[in-house]
Design an enzyme around this catalytic site. Structure first.
Site, PDB file in Angstrom:
ATOM      1  N   CYS A   5      -8.199   3.356  10.142  1.00  0.00           N
ATOM      2  CA  CYS A   5      -7.464   2.809   9.005  1.00  0.00           C
ATOM      3  C   CYS A   5      -7.716   1.308   8.958  1.00  0.00           C
ATOM      4  CB  CYS A   5      -5.975   3.099   9.172  1.00  0.00           C
ATOM      5  SG  CYS A   5      -4.946   2.608   7.799  1.00  0.00           S
ATOM      6  N   GLU A 256       4.109  11.220  -0.308  1.00  0.00           N
ATOM      7  CA  GLU A 256       3.994   9.779  -0.558  1.00  0.00           C
ATOM      8  C   GLU A 256       3.920   9.532  -2.063  1.00  0.00           C
ATOM      9  OE1 GLU A 256       0.647   8.552   1.807  1.00  0.00           O
ATOM     10  OE2 GLU A 256       1.918   8.140   3.538  1.00  0.00           O
ATOM     11  N   SER A 283       2.743   5.382   0.809  1.00  0.00           N
ATOM     12  CA  SER A 283       1.679   5.046   1.741  1.00  0.00           C
ATOM     13  C   SER A 283       1.931   3.680   2.368  1.00  0.00           C
ATOM     14  CB  SER A 283       0.335   5.044   1.013  1.00  0.00           C
ATOM     15  OG  SER A 283      -0.671   4.450   1.808  1.00  0.00           O
TER      16      SER A 283
END
Length: 382
Positions: A5, A256, A283
């Protein structure tokens, strides 16, 4: 890079939470996937796991109340995702540690954000790692942490980080010269969220942190997607977008969906943010003045289910207030007419989930999974 990420989204946030809890070796949280040190640390982790078994060093010795307090403070310092709130509450529930939603506000709300990293800042996780990574942040927070909290390598959190270097002050700021002065999660309460809701002030528009506006209500995510782009939608930038039935039971699964897009007719004015309220998550890469995890959720009969178009909604983050300007008598009348949703499935795991999932303020875990149980050894079945 692959498998990594690149911003302080939920994945990177939780990697930092695991390291700050003491459940990962120092430096683990931010090493890029293609950096050779990731392989080295993976091998070291495998060897350490074997030794932990031999030493009988178990999770309950590491995941203590002190460890969770450290993680909450670290989350503020890194500008971490609101999803960490639910995940840590659930983990604490599974290990038998008393942790509640108000702890997030009490322990983290006044702390500064030290890391200039997207989505709150400019840099990426790769820059964070090469600047010193999480150990450098923990060293900056040193006086505020429970330094004697045990970690998986057998040392305390402070022993692991007290000499951590900081190679780039543009990425990891000093505590007395922070990137942003206030960064922790704020917990809101009021007649719209009696059991709490959360907002990430560091990702919000300062001018909207105190705002009263007319509610534009979407009954669920399908209703939102169907109507949001409609030019006839009665909405302007002063309104408050309200999304229902996207919580643990309502979606089901608490998607989300909370970072609702802005209506095109508002975007064309150059507006980039509006107050948005829902029982959903968002998110960790998202930003804006977004109130999330409203509890009880709409599908569980929370006040969110009773909001109607045109109601005035007040947000006051400094006062920790989320208030629906509707009389108790009118809310009682609406509640009498409200019908609970039917289970999304009549049988199977989805039905079991619907009936046993907890609300967001408790971690959205299954109620029968809460409590420290250890590792039971089943009987021989041969």
């Amino acid at each position: 890079s692959h498998g990594h990420c690149m911003t302080m989204g939920t994945a990177s946030t939780m990697a930092c939470m695991v390291e700050s809890l003491g459940m990962a070796l120092p430096g683990n949280a931010a090493i890029p996937a293609v950096d050779g040190r990731r392989n080295i640390l993976a091998r070291a982790s495998g060897r350490r796991i074997v030794q932990m078994v031999k030493d009988n060093l178990v999770m309950s010795q590491i995941l203590t109340r002190q460890a969770f307090e450290n993680a909450i403070k670290v989350n503020a310092a890194i500008g971490g995702s609101t999803n960490a709130v639910i995940h840590l509450l659930a983990i604490a529930g599974r290990i038998g540690v008393k942790l509640n939603l108000d702890d997030w506000d009490a322990l983290g709300h006044a702390l500064p954000c030290l890391v200039d990293l997207q989505p709150s800042g400019r840099h990426l996780m790769e820059d964070f790692y090469y600047a010193g990574g999480l150990p450098a942040v923990i060293r900056e927070l040193g006086p505020l942490l429970n330094r004697d909290a045990l970690t998986v390598n057998g040392n305390t959190l402070w022993d692991n980080c007290k000499d951590a270097p900081n190679w780039n002050r543009e990425v990891i700021h000093a505590f007395d010269e922070p990137f942003k002065p206030h960064a922790g999660i704020a917990v809101l309460r009021g007649n719209l969220s009696p059991d709490g809701a959360v907002i990430k002030p560091s990702a919000a528009t300062p001018a909207l942190l105190k705002h009263t506006g007319r509610a534009v209500v979407f009954e669920d995510s399908e209703d939102m997607h169907r109507r949001l782009d409609d030019e006839s939608l009665d909405v302007d930038e002063h309104c408050v977008l309200v999304l229902k039935n996207c919580g643990p039971r309502g979606y089901p699964g608490m998607a989300e969906a909370g970072n609702m897009p802005l209506p095109p007719k508002v975007l064309r004015k150059g507006i980039t943010d509006m107050v948005r309220i829902s029982d959903a998550r968002m998110s960790g890469t998202a930003y804006g003045t977004v109130v999330l995890h409203v509890t009880p959720e709409a599908a569980a009969g929370g006040p969110l289910a009773l909001v109607q178009n045109g109601d005035m909604v007040e947000l006051d983050v400094e006062a920790r207030k989320l208030h629906l300007h509707v009389s108790d008598e009118e809310l009682a009348r609406r509640r009498a007419a409200w019908q609970p949703p039917a289970p999304p499935m009549e049988r199977g795991w989805t039905r079991l989930y619907f009936e046993h999932v907890q609300q967001a303020n408790l971690g959205a875990d299954m109620d029968f999974l809460v409590g420290k149980s250890g590792a039971a050894v089943p009987k021989d079945n041969h």
